[in-house]
Design a protein around this motif. Structure first.
Motif, PDB file in Angstrom:
ATOM      1  N   PRO A   1      50.248  47.270  82.204  1.00 15.09           N
ATOM      2  CA  PRO A   1      50.077  46.403  80.813  1.00 15.09           C
ATOM      3  C   PRO A   1      49.166  44.922  80.519  1.00 15.09           C
ATOM      4  N   CYS A   2      49.347  44.156  79.742  1.00 17.78           N
ATOM      5  CA  CYS A   2      48.423  42.726  79.222  1.00 17.78           C
ATOM      6  C   CYS A   2      49.040  42.465  79.169  1.00 17.78           C
ATOM      7  N   GLN A   3      48.021  41.085  78.917  1.00 15.22           N
ATOM      8  CA  GLN A   3      49.069  39.610  78.718  1.00 15.22           C
ATOM      9  C   GLN A   3      49.593  39.457  77.102  1.00 15.22           C
ATOM     10  N   LEU A   4      49.623  40.690  76.058  1.00 15.58           N
ATOM     11  CA  LEU A   4      50.020  41.290  74.670  1.00 15.58           C
ATOM     12  C   LEU A   4      51.845  41.494  75.034  1.00 15.58           C
ATOM     13  N   HIS A   5      51.776  42.407  75.948  1.00 18.47           N
ATOM     14  CA  HIS A   5      53.157  42.411  76.712  1.00 18.47           C
ATOM     15  C   HIS A   5      54.127  41.718  76.981  1.00 18.47           C
ATOM     16  N   ASN A   6      53.170  40.536  77.566  1.00 16.83           N
ATOM     17  CA  ASN A   6      54.386  39.420  77.565  1.00 16.83           C
ATOM     18  C   ASN A   6      55.243  39.339  76.554  1.00 16.83           C
ATOM     19  N   ASN A   7      56.440  38.664  77.247  1.00 14.33           N
ATOM     20  CA  ASN A   7      57.539  38.872  76.404  1.00 14.33           C
ATOM     21  C   ASN A   7      57.151  37.060  75.489  1.00 14.33           C
ATOM     22  N   CYS A   8      55.918  36.509  75.405  1.00  8.11           N
ATOM     23  CA  CYS A   8      56.105  35.022  75.575  1.00  8.11           C
ATOM     24  C   CYS A   8      54.748  35.402  74.351  1.00  8.11           C
ATOM     25  N   SER A   9      54.108  36.511  74.163  1.00  9.11           N
ATOM     26  CA  SER A   9      52.553  36.247  73.785  1.00  9.11           C
ATOM     27  C   SER A   9      52.484  36.080  72.450  1.00  9.11           C
ATOM     28  N   GLY A  10      54.159  35.743  71.670  1.00  9.31           N
ATOM     29  CA  GLY A  10      53.848  35.558  69.981  1.00  9.31           C
ATOM     30  C   GLY A  10      53.620  33.987  70.189  1.00  9.31           C
ATOM     31  N   LYS A  11      54.427  33.790  70.263  1.00  7.06           N
ATOM     32  CA  LYS A  11      54.538  32.564  71.368  1.00  7.06           C
ATOM     33  C   LYS A  11      52.712  31.117  71.069  1.00  7.06           C
ATOM     34  N   HIS A  12      52.031  32.590  72.106  1.00 11.36           N
ATOM     35  CA  HIS A  12      51.207  32.173  73.270  1.00 11.36           C
ATOM     36  C   HIS A  12      50.229  32.036  71.167  1.00 11.36           C
ATOM     37  N   SER A  13      49.966  32.632  71.243  1.00 15.17           N
ATOM     38  CA  SER A  13      48.971  32.923  70.265  1.00 15.17           C
ATOM     39  C   SER A  13      49.581  31.612  68.905  1.00 15.17           C
ATOM     40  N   GLY A  14      50.509  31.593  69.303  1.00 13.89           N
ATOM     41  CA  GLY A  14      50.109  30.220  67.963  1.00 13.89           C
ATOM     42  C   GLY A  14      50.295  29.225  68.811  1.00 13.89           C
ATOM     43  N   PHE A  15      50.349  28.895  70.015  1.00 15.13           N
ATOM     44  CA  PHE A  15      49.480  28.055  71.182  1.00 15.13           C
ATOM     45  C   PHE A  15      48.188  27.670  70.748  1.00 15.13           C
ATOM     46  N   LEU A  16      47.442  29.475  70.677  1.00  8.95           N
ATOM     47  CA  LEU A  16      46.137  29.725  71.434  1.00  8.95           C
ATOM     48  C   LEU A  16      45.747  28.867  69.462  1.00  8.95           C
ATOM     49  N   THR A  17      46.212  28.627  68.958  1.00  9.94           N
ATOM     50  CA  THR A  17      46.286  28.818  67.113  1.00  9.94           C
ATOM     51  C   THR A  17      45.525  27.518  66.593  1.00  9.94           C
ATOM     52  N   VAL A  18      47.121  26.150  67.398  1.00  8.99           N
ATOM     53  CA  VAL A  18      46.915  24.411  67.922  1.00  8.99           C
ATOM     54  C   VAL A  18      45.526  24.470  68.484  1.00  8.99           C
ATOM     55  N   THR A  19      45.436  25.232  69.357  1.00  5.53           N
ATOM     56  CA  THR A  19      44.394  24.699  70.480  1.00  5.53           C
ATOM     57  C   THR A  19      42.896  24.969  69.417  1.00  5.53           C
TER      58      THR A  19
END
Lengths: 335, 335
Positions: free
Chosen positions: B131-149
């Motif tokens: 499994p990679c980090q995209l499988h993490n249940n929070c990968s959508g939240k973190h994609s949002g975090f990266l978008t803001v960043t």
């Protein structure tokens, strides 16, 4: 007798970022041959022992002579008391046992579930196989049940409450706990599970701890089952599991057993003590922490052993290995 | 403010064989725009909202203009508030999102874990993939975090407590809850998680429930996130999960979100209500039962719906399908 929620006390805390995040409440009792030595919460709280009753459920296996008639080894006795991980070791041993009885997997009544062991789970998935009843964590207990059933020439529905085997388990349970059962329920593996007080379960464990060889069928059975469990920690649970790791840490001198919904018991022959505890919310981490703390308190387990620290006072880490918090015992437990 | 264990009340019971086997205790609060409408346990108990804070953590994604600059859809907003199962649907969407940012999976800081979705899990095992980090249940939240960043041209270590994104999350959290944070911890996904009272979390959810479009960036953001979650139950969690099944049962009119260690929140725009609850022992089944009962109490959920019955009053069955007991709410909750 009291409801499981009456008089419980906080025993285990989960901390994060310097703040208390969760608390588990429990009842716990330590007994010797004469009675209660120490208690926390309410010793009269009624619980289902669940899989911590496996050594009670295994008494007819020895007392009827079924185990010796089939020539079962000490390892078989350990597996009969196990909640195992369904690793190849456990599944293979149960399969050979059933075959030695001239029976097949379909004679089991425990149901099938995915094994906890990752290697065996992944093997099944890669092979496109479904888990079978041998993978059920209780397949060793049920192999023992089938052994007794065949020995008694009783009917195949051995988990029925009126089956001669279950009547024998009930009678043995009442004798060893010193209580009339408080009721019964159907367990995850479909076997009857007899309700008792936490104090009654601890009293039963103290009977195992003080049982001697050569003093009748009951004492001999309790003595053999305790030694079998303590000598085979790998069979009783599996790699990474609390029962296995903590029994290994105690060097084969103590037998311990978990049960679903936050139950844990311990049998300490050298100290003549039995321990039983129930986490009221059913939380496994609370039960593992509490039994670890009690084993350390009575001097059976080094609290600095990694298997103890991990469950009682361990730093918790997340998916990236970052420290997120820690476990600790609540103030006043076990004191 | 109070410790999480102070003043909790029993809310959910687990029964077996006619006997009470386990009890979960909780704090729960219902708020409208003006304040507390109803409360059980202690509204001042301090908790970590864990993943139930995802709609708070997503506020900067909208308020900075980052979401619209990248052209994110309503589905992206739902995924940014998700604790998803790591099914192909979720993983694929997060992967495309990260690629749209010109970034890669290694820019995520959530860590990797095995997905909850069985199909994707089995696919990984058969393919010999990890499994990679995209499988993490929070990968959508973190994609949002990266978008803001990226939008803020801030540094890559976006989960650091002093990162501009996390400072914005903290400020938004304090404004919406109406409280100074009670502390912070590192979450399972490595993001800071801000502690607050159960009452503060319910107050925040009431702000979301009563937020209007066209009344400034904050209200607009809260309005859009609520509608995104309610409109995409499959993205917020996954098949079989409480958030997904209960939101579907309420036909897109309510947004709900679970958090680790027994937290659950609900946003009810039609009723102008917000709900927050915490099970003191962290038990998921208790949190699911309690939110179901509260949603039924306020008339948002049919208590006879199968998704509700299963969690609040359902018969429990074992591996062979035999009835073993049932769940029920404790006397007096929610009354």
């Amino acid at each position: 007798m009291a409801k499981v929620s009456e008089g419980a006390i906080p025993v285990m805390e989960v901390w994060r970022g310097g703040l208390l995040e969760c608390v588990h409440q429990a009842h716990a009792v330590i007994c010797d041959a004469k009675g209660v030595v120490a208690a926390w919460g309410n010793p009269q709280a009624v619980i289902f022992p669940r899989s911590s009753a496996k050594m009670l459920q295994a008494l007819p296996l020895l007392e009827t002579g079924a185990a010796d008639a089939l020539g079962l080894s000490q390892a078989h006795l350990a597996l009969s008391c196990a909640s195992h991980e369904g690793a190849a070791l456990h599944v293979g041993m149960a399969a050979r046992w059933i075959a030695d009885l001239g029976l097949t997997e379909s004679d089991l009544r425990c149901g099938a579930h995915e094994p906890g062991d990752r290697t065996e789970r992944d093997r099944l998935i890669r092979a496109g196989e479904r888990p079978c009843q041998l993978h059920n964590n209780c397949s060793g207990k049920h192999s023992g049940f089938l052994t007794v059933t065949r020995h008694l020439k009783a009917g195949p529905e051995y988990v029925d409450i009126d089956h001669p085997l279950q009547k024998a388990v009930r009678a043995a349970t009442e004798e060893v706990t010193g209580e009339t059962i408080a009721g019964w329920g159907v367990d995850g593996c479909s076997a009857p599970n007899f309700a008792m007080t936490v104090g009654g379960l601890a009293r039963a464990m103290a009977q195992y701890a003080t049982a001697r060889e050569g003093y009748g069928a009951r004492e001999s059975a309790m003595h053999r089952l305790t030694r079998a469990m303590a000598a085979h920690p790998d069979l009783v649970a599996g790699e990474g599991r609390a029962c296995t790791e903590l029994m290994r840490a105690m060097g084969g001198r103590v037998a311990i057993k978990t049960g679903a919904e936050g139950v844990f018991v311990a049998i300490l022959p050298e100290k003549g003590l039995g321990i039983a505890l129930k986490i009221v919310d059913g939380g496994t981490r609370g039960a593992e922490a509490a039994i670890t703390a009690l084993l350390a308190r009575v001097g059976a387990l080094d609290p600095a052993h990694p298997a103890a620290v991990k469950r009682m006072a361990g730093v918790q880490r997340n998916w990236r290995g970052l420290e997120t918090g820690f476990y600790r015992m609540a103030d006043g437990f076990p004191g």
